[in-house]
Scaffold this motif. Sequence first.
Motif, PDB file in Angstrom:
ATOM      1  N   THR A  99       5.986 -89.261 -47.726  1.00  0.00           N
ATOM      2  CA  THR A  99       5.144 -90.534 -47.179  1.00  0.00           C
ATOM      3  C   THR A  99       4.048 -89.880 -46.814  1.00  0.00           C
ATOM      4  O   THR A  99       4.357 -88.998 -45.696  1.00  0.00           O
ATOM      5  CB  THR A  99       5.904 -91.156 -46.015  1.00  0.00           C
ATOM      6  OG1 THR A  99       7.595 -91.997 -46.801  1.00  0.00           O
ATOM      7  CG2 THR A  99       5.251 -92.246 -45.310  1.00  0.00           C
ATOM      8  N   VAL A 100       2.729 -90.860 -47.122  1.00  0.00           N
ATOM      9  CA  VAL A 100       1.604 -89.604 -46.113  1.00  0.00           C
ATOM     10  C   VAL A 100       1.463 -90.804 -45.599  1.00  0.00           C
ATOM     11  O   VAL A 100       0.978 -92.125 -45.626  1.00  0.00           O
ATOM     12  CB  VAL A 100       0.855 -89.932 -47.054  1.00  0.00           C
ATOM     13  CG1 VAL A 100      -0.908 -89.409 -46.647  1.00  0.00           C
ATOM     14  CG2 VAL A 100       1.149 -88.435 -48.711  1.00  0.00           C
ATOM     15  N   THR A 103       0.590 -96.076 -44.532  1.00  0.00           N
ATOM     16  CA  THR A 103       0.964 -94.794 -45.417  1.00  0.00           C
ATOM     17  C   THR A 103       0.634 -95.271 -47.055  1.00  0.00           C
ATOM     18  O   THR A 103       0.517 -96.491 -47.772  1.00  0.00           O
ATOM     19  CB  THR A 103       2.446 -95.312 -45.451  1.00  0.00           C
ATOM     20  OG1 THR A 103       3.160 -96.139 -46.103  1.00  0.00           O
ATOM     21  CG2 THR A 103       2.478 -95.577 -43.643  1.00  0.00           C
ATOM     22  N   TYR A 141       2.723 -86.012 -44.330  1.00  0.00           N
ATOM     23  CA  TYR A 141       2.854 -86.139 -44.465  1.00  0.00           C
ATOM     24  C   TYR A 141       4.652 -85.679 -44.006  1.00  0.00           C
ATOM     25  O   TYR A 141       4.485 -84.702 -43.858  1.00  0.00           O
ATOM     26  CB  TYR A 141       2.374 -85.443 -45.470  1.00  0.00           C
ATOM     27  CG  TYR A 141       2.538 -84.294 -46.255  1.00  0.00           C
ATOM     28  CD1 TYR A 141       4.168 -83.254 -47.471  1.00  0.00           C
ATOM     29  CD2 TYR A 141       1.573 -83.510 -46.658  1.00  0.00           C
ATOM     30  CE1 TYR A 141       3.586 -82.763 -47.408  1.00  0.00           C
ATOM     31  CE2 TYR A 141       1.452 -82.078 -47.443  1.00  0.00           C
ATOM     32  CZ  TYR A 141       2.166 -82.248 -47.166  1.00  0.00           C
ATOM     33  OH  TYR A 141       2.735 -80.367 -47.749  1.00  0.00           O
TER      34      TYR A 141
END
Length: 104
Positions: free
Chosen positions: A29-30, A78, A56
Motif C-alpha cells: 500500500t502506497v 492510496t 509504503y
Amino acid sequence: GHGNVNGEHNPDPDSDDYGYDPNDIVRVTVMLEDWEPGQFILYGNTVYQQWRAGEYHFFDWPNVPHATANASRSIRPTIQITGRKTDKTRFLLERAGPEVRYFV
C-alpha cells in the motif's frame, strides 16, 4: 465529510483467487497524501497512522486480520499493489515491523 470504515477481515488462506499459493502473494500500500487525524489502518493489534505521502508498507496479508477507517474530513488516497513475492520483497518483509517505514 469523507468518513468510511472497512471492517476487520482476514482473507481465506485456502482461497485460490489468484491461482497461486496465498503465501506467495504480497500486497503493498502506497500512501499518496500525508496522514490526517481520524485516518488509520489496523494490522492485528498494531495501529498504523501518521504516515507521510510516498510512504509504503506491506504486511502478512493472507494471515493478519486488518481493517481501515477514515473518520477525517479529507479523502485518504492510496495505491494498492498485489502481486507475487520476489527475492527483494521477501528480503524487505523479513525486516518489516511497526517501526519500519519505507518511502517511494
